[in-house]
Design an enzyme around this catalytic site. Structure first.
Site, PDB file in Angstrom:
ATOM      1  N   SER A  53       0.831  -1.197   0.000  1.00 56.61           N
ATOM      2  CA  SER A  53       0.000   0.000   0.000  1.00 56.61           C
ATOM      3  C   SER A  53       0.870   1.253   0.000  1.00 56.61           C
ATOM      4  O   SER A  53       1.736   1.399  -0.863  1.00 56.61           O
ATOM      5  CB  SER A  53      -0.949  -0.046   1.202  1.00 56.61           C
ATOM      6  OG  SER A  53      -1.932   0.946   1.105  1.00 56.61           O
ATOM      7  N   GLU A  61      -9.230  -3.443  -7.172  1.00 54.65           N
ATOM      8  CA  GLU A  61      -8.783  -2.345  -6.316  1.00 54.65           C
ATOM      9  C   GLU A  61      -8.939  -0.983  -6.999  1.00 54.65           C
ATOM     10  O   GLU A  61      -8.698  -0.860  -8.207  1.00 54.65           O
ATOM     11  CB  GLU A  61      -7.313  -2.524  -5.942  1.00 54.65           C
ATOM     12  CG  GLU A  61      -7.015  -3.685  -5.033  1.00 54.65           C
ATOM     13  CD  GLU A  61      -5.620  -3.593  -4.449  1.00 54.65           C
ATOM     14  OE1 GLU A  61      -5.274  -2.521  -3.910  1.00 54.65           O
ATOM     15  OE2 GLU A  61      -4.875  -4.583  -4.528  1.00 54.65           O
ATOM     16  N   HIS A  91      -7.482  -5.133  -1.305  1.00 54.07           N
ATOM     17  CA  HIS A  91      -6.242  -4.396  -1.112  1.00 54.07           C
ATOM     18  C   HIS A  91      -5.331  -5.105  -0.113  1.00 54.07           C
ATOM     19  O   HIS A  91      -5.752  -5.469   0.989  1.00 54.07           O
ATOM     20  CB  HIS A  91      -6.599  -2.994  -0.606  1.00 54.07           C
ATOM     21  CG  HIS A  91      -5.437  -2.083  -0.425  1.00 54.07           C
ATOM     22  ND1 HIS A  91      -4.702  -1.598  -1.485  1.00 54.07           N
ATOM     23  CD2 HIS A  91      -4.882  -1.550   0.705  1.00 54.07           C
ATOM     24  CE1 HIS A  91      -3.763  -0.800  -1.027  1.00 54.07           C
ATOM     25  NE2 HIS A  91      -3.840  -0.764   0.298  1.00 54.07           N
TER      26      HIS A  91
END
Length: 298
Positions: free
Chosen positions: A146, A240, A270
């Protein structure tokens, strides 16, 4: 797709819908995540963990059984640059280390909004240089998920620009590479993504940037020049909202002549790797990443 993955998607969507439209309160989120830390499964028996000071940056050295201590993964945690602690990642770090036959160094970079850009980047540079005095950079890989994926790539850009020896490989998991928020999937996957509310990303990016240019390549590596980076694996879920951050980043690196592999996993949420205790797809993705690191380092 496994039944467990479908159940996880439903659970994530429930919490996403509950939060939708509500203002983001970082202090509340941090307190809630702190309550979850004891529930995160511990590492495999025999895993050794040691708290270390990496040039003033708090870090934890993790060595699972049968992994090598002369090969290391430097792990960049996610959390929108605003959250993230070692206990929340303890089930992931030993797994990626085991898959790569490598020790893992996790570090706590300073968090926004108290410490905006480039504080996290400066901490990452410090930790990498500290590690590179102890382990040959040719035996180091960086792994980030991320925001941590974006930070890992931004760190590589800055190390390259400053003439430092780069690690041998990089893995970016669901990376956030574009804080300017220009990806089409932010809109096209807004409903399909079971976890991230695309409308909340502007506030998160703003809290980290604190007025800095959203297209600064050290904050948004998608807007940088990609030449000279080490072999890189990028993994992302097909639904996503950040899918295009991964796809376009892979395209940029490939166009610059880098060795890059892109894996798009259908219907995965995610950073699904963090659910490896329950998801077979997460365990397989970690195995893929570990194999990639092994092939580049050993």
């Amino acid at each position: 797709m496994s039944l467990r993955a479908e159940a996880l998607r439903l659970a994530l969507r429930f919490f996403k819908n509950r939060q939708k439209g509500r203002p983001l309160r970082i202090e509340t989120l941090r307190r809630r995540l702190q309550l979850l830390e004891p529930l995160v499964p511990g590492p495999r028996r025999g895993t050794l963990t040691k708290v270390v000071d990496a040039e003033g940056v708090p870090a934890v050295w993790i060595q699972a059984p049968q992994t090598r201590n002369d090969v290391c993964i430097l792990h960049f945690h996610g959390g929108g640059y605003m959250i993230g602690t070692e206990p929340l990642y303890r089930d992931f770090t030993w797994r990626i280390g085991t898959a790569a036959c490598a020790s893992v160094l996790y570090f706590d970079y300073r968090l926004a909004p108290e410490h905006p850009f480039p504080a996290a980047l400066d901490d990452a540079i410090k930790v990498y240089r500290w590690l590179a005095t102890r382990i040959d950079p040719r035996r180091i890989a960086v792994v980030g998920d991320s925001a941590g994926g974006g930070l890992a790539l931004g760190t590589l850009f800055r190390l390259r620009d400053e003439g430092s020896a780069l690690p041998a490989a990089a893995v970016a998991i669901s990376p956030w590479t574009d804080l300017a928020l220009t990806g089409e999937s932010l809109a096209s996957n807004a409903e399909a993504d079971p976890m991230i509310d695309a409308n909340a990303l502007a506030a998160i990016a703003g809290g980290y940037l604190s007025g800095a240019d959203a297209r600064n390549p050290y904050a948004s590596p998608l807007h940088g020049e990609g030449s000279g980076l080490p072999p890189t694996l990028i993994q992302v879920g097909g639904d996503e909202v950040l899918r295009d951050d991964a796809v376009r980043m892979a395209g940029k690196l490939k166009a610059a002549g880098c060795n890059v592999q892109l894996e798009i996993w259908p219907r995965m949420p995610h950073a699904w790797h963090l659910y490896a205790r329950i998801l077979p797809e997460a365990r397989q993705a970690i195995e893929n990443a570990g194999r990639f690191v092994q092939n580049m380092l050993l």
